[in-house]
Write an enzyme that holds these catalytic residues in place. Sequence first.
Site, PDB file in Angstrom:
ATOM      1  N   GLU A  25       5.999 -29.211 -40.857  1.00 62.16           N
ATOM      2  CA  GLU A  25       6.117 -30.261 -41.859  1.00 62.16           C
ATOM      3  C   GLU A  25       4.982 -31.282 -41.800  1.00 62.16           C
ATOM      4  O   GLU A  25       4.423 -31.649 -42.838  1.00 62.16           O
ATOM      5  CB  GLU A  25       7.460 -30.983 -41.706  1.00 62.16           C
ATOM      6  N   THR A  26       4.651 -31.764 -40.618  1.00 67.04           N
ATOM      7  CA  THR A  26       3.705 -32.890 -40.537  1.00 67.04           C
ATOM      8  C   THR A  26       2.700 -32.778 -39.395  1.00 67.04           C
ATOM      9  O   THR A  26       2.083 -33.764 -39.020  1.00 67.04           O
ATOM     10  CB  THR A  26       4.463 -34.217 -40.373  1.00 67.04           C
TER      11      THR A  26
END
Length: 323
Positions: A118-119
């Site tokens: 995700e990040t």
Amino acid sequence: MKRITAFAFSLLTAGASWAATLNPAEIAKLEILSQETRVPMTELSQAVEQANYRQSVLDAFKRTAESKPWYEYKALFLTEKRINEGVAFWKAHATELARAERTFKVPASVIVAIIGVETFYGNNMGKHPILDSLFTLALYHPTRTPFFSKEFANFVKLANQQGWDRTTRQGSYAGAMGMGQFMPSSYLAYAVDFDGDGYKDLFSDPADAIGSVANYFNKHGWQMGEPVVEAAQITNPAALSYVKDRVELKQQWIQLKQAGIKTTKPLAASTPVSLIQLAQPDYSEYWVARQNFYVITRYNKSPLYAMAVHDLSQSLAKQYYGH
């Protein structure tokens, strides 16, 4: 639902009060949104006045990585750097990850993999103003304006709860936020104060992000110790009719087996399953998805995403444990 949010431009351009601008039908629809999300009408109208339309948000939806074939998509996430950084993140937060695993019965490797995909472990949480992203999508997403309208309202509620300036909080072009990229409704429902400091901070508190991802998976039915997917072989071309773009677990294993699908490991006849196909440059892979794979798709519906998370979690665990 477009009618619910269509009031926005008249507010922004005319500068009139929201009550004077809306017709009775629009006010009635806005009141329904307010009731459904329990966000006062005055707060929704104030948020609309603060929001800005951004064409870049709509453009980003046309460039999603999930439109790539599997072999290209996998190359984005299964990199040496992402694995090494993931192991470093795991070691730095080993205590919190071990506690999350015990508390929520979700493997540390899966938690780390989600945050990694995700990040990049909190290093890339998005630079789009969340209010603007959700405002734009509530108005103009081609198919999901009802969903994004509710997320817009939920973000207003969340910002109020957290004491945020709703105009400065940043996230993805889709309105997801924090290390685990939660949508506002998920932040409200699944975020936990895992370190007990009185705040649910998924932006700068790794403990809260770890606990919240684990809680999300727990609440969606993760089965600790159970397989995620099984490699499959197709012995009858007719079996390809079971391949779906979304994992729904609407078949039992006995149906796929009788259709001509084989797996290395035996499955109970009544096991809920779904058949997925992943493209390599000159052939296709086939996999039988099980409950835990389905749970990953509750985070992102794409089978490509779920397989990338699974593969990354396997690589992280192999390097972390040294085998």
